[in-house]
Scaffold this active site. Sequence first.
Site, PDB file in Angstrom:
ATOM      1  N   ASP A  30       0.813  -1.146   0.065  1.00  0.00           N
ATOM      2  CA  ASP A  30       0.075   0.069   0.012  1.00  0.00           C
ATOM      3  C   ASP A  30       0.781   1.241  -0.061  1.00  0.00           C
ATOM      4  O   ASP A  30       1.860   1.330   0.764  1.00  0.00           O
ATOM      5  CB  ASP A  30      -0.857  -0.053   1.357  1.00  0.00           C
ATOM      6  CG  ASP A  30      -2.014   0.908   1.371  1.00  0.00           C
ATOM      7  OD1 ASP A  30      -3.289   0.678   1.132  1.00  0.00           O
ATOM      8  OD2 ASP A  30      -1.771   2.353   1.088  1.00  0.00           O
ATOM      9  N   GLN A  93     -14.166   3.262   2.019  1.00  0.00           N
ATOM     10  CA  GLN A  93     -13.592   2.703   0.742  1.00  0.00           C
ATOM     11  C   GLN A  93     -13.191   3.780  -0.357  1.00  0.00           C
ATOM     12  O   GLN A  93     -14.121   4.716  -0.487  1.00  0.00           O
ATOM     13  CB  GLN A  93     -14.530   1.685   0.252  1.00  0.00           C
ATOM     14  CG  GLN A  93     -13.711   0.988  -1.265  1.00  0.00           C
ATOM     15  CD  GLN A  93     -14.601   0.058  -1.689  1.00  0.00           C
ATOM     16  OE1 GLN A  93     -15.816  -0.149  -1.277  1.00  0.00           O
ATOM     17  NE2 GLN A  93     -14.129  -0.924  -2.885  1.00  0.00           N
ATOM     18  N   HIS A  99     -10.328  -5.007  -2.004  1.00  0.00           N
ATOM     19  CA  HIS A  99      -8.769  -5.294  -1.616  1.00  0.00           C
ATOM     20  C   HIS A  99      -9.007  -5.484   0.080  1.00  0.00           C
ATOM     21  O   HIS A  99      -9.846  -4.942   0.761  1.00  0.00           O
ATOM     22  CB  HIS A  99      -8.062  -3.748  -1.871  1.00  0.00           C
ATOM     23  CG  HIS A  99      -8.545  -2.707  -1.446  1.00  0.00           C
ATOM     24  ND1 HIS A  99      -9.333  -2.046  -2.329  1.00  0.00           N
ATOM     25  CD2 HIS A  99      -8.476  -1.750  -0.270  1.00  0.00           C
ATOM     26  CE1 HIS A  99      -9.814  -0.869  -1.505  1.00  0.00           C
ATOM     27  NE2 HIS A  99      -9.351  -0.907  -0.323  1.00  0.00           N
TER      28      HIS A  99
HETATM   29  P1  AMP Z   1      -9.615   1.805   0.967  1.00  0.00           P
HETATM   30  O1  AMP Z   1      -9.472   3.132   1.523  1.00  0.00           O
HETATM   31  O2  AMP Z   1      -9.737   0.919   1.858  1.00  0.00           O
HETATM   32  O3  AMP Z   1     -10.140   2.006  -0.280  1.00  0.00           O
HETATM   33  O4  AMP Z   1      -7.822   1.653   0.751  1.00  0.00           O
HETATM   34  C1  AMP Z   1      -7.515   2.071  -0.515  1.00  0.00           C
HETATM   35  C2  AMP Z   1      -5.898   1.893  -0.326  1.00  0.00           C
HETATM   36  O5  AMP Z   1      -5.246   2.110  -1.762  1.00  0.00           O
HETATM   37  C3  AMP Z   1      -5.200   3.123   0.386  1.00  0.00           C
HETATM   38  O6  AMP Z   1      -4.637   2.599   1.725  1.00  0.00           O
HETATM   39  C4  AMP Z   1      -4.212   3.799  -0.501  1.00  0.00           C
HETATM   40  O7  AMP Z   1      -3.092   4.313   0.087  1.00  0.00           O
HETATM   41  C5  AMP Z   1      -4.110   2.569  -1.431  1.00  0.00           C
HETATM   42  N1  AMP Z   1      -3.511   2.841  -2.814  1.00  0.00           N
HETATM   43  C6  AMP Z   1      -4.078   3.945  -3.614  1.00  0.00           C
HETATM   44  N2  AMP Z   1      -3.441   4.018  -4.939  1.00  0.00           N
HETATM   45  C7  AMP Z   1      -2.473   3.378  -4.664  1.00  0.00           C
HETATM   46  C8  AMP Z   1      -1.301   2.627  -5.440  1.00  0.00           C
HETATM   47  N3  AMP Z   1      -1.225   3.417  -6.598  1.00  0.00           N
HETATM   48  N4  AMP Z   1      -0.542   1.979  -5.059  1.00  0.00           N
HETATM   49  C9  AMP Z   1      -0.444   1.456  -3.789  1.00  0.00           C
HETATM   50  N5  AMP Z   1      -1.671   1.851  -3.019  1.00  0.00           N
HETATM   51  C10 AMP Z   1      -2.591   2.449  -3.192  1.00  0.00           C
END
Ligand code: AMP
Length: 139
Positions: A30, A93, A99
């Site tokens: 992440d 989300q 995820h």
């Molecule tokens: P959520 O808020 O549960 O939808 O989590 C989305 C997660 O995706 C967050 O913790 C972000 O830091 C992560 N995220 C978003 N874009 C990327 C990316 N390009 N590479 C890795 N992690 C990402």
Amino acid sequence: MSDCIFCKIIDGELPSAKVYEDENVYAFMDIGQVTEGHVLLIPKKHCENIYEMDEETASNLFRVAPQIANAIKKAYDPKGMNLVNNNGSFADQSVFHFHLHFLPRFDETDGFNVSWEQHNDDYTPEKLQEIAEKISAAL
Ligand code: AMP
Ligand code: ZN
């Protein structure tokens, strides 16, 4: 899905720090690293959230979850680990491709916070049974 950033990561159109990949799932770091070692595990098949997941996609993903958790545990020897999955904006989300977050826990100030209230006194066994039946009936 063409405008999904996690689909783009799977396809290699966007960069990621890969941890694991097989024909059904992809695991990567992440970008936010809430705690060090924070990994995301995603299905290669695009599904927005838990409600959209078919059984096969779910079992392919959760089959790998202990392996990912144990690798983080081995690498970091954390005091604990939280697995988190947010569904819907109201539940925080922000990326709408399912995820599962793996968050190793180190101490009280490691960056991860969750607080919830227990309401044991408000729910009698009869009330719990009534709620169970309501959910059961919807299966
Ligand atoms: P959520 O808020 O549960 O939808 O989590 C989305 C997660 O995706 C967050 O913790 C972000 O830091 C992560 N995220 C978003 N874009 C990327 C990316 N390009 N590479 C890795 N992690 C990402
Ligand atoms: Zn996607």
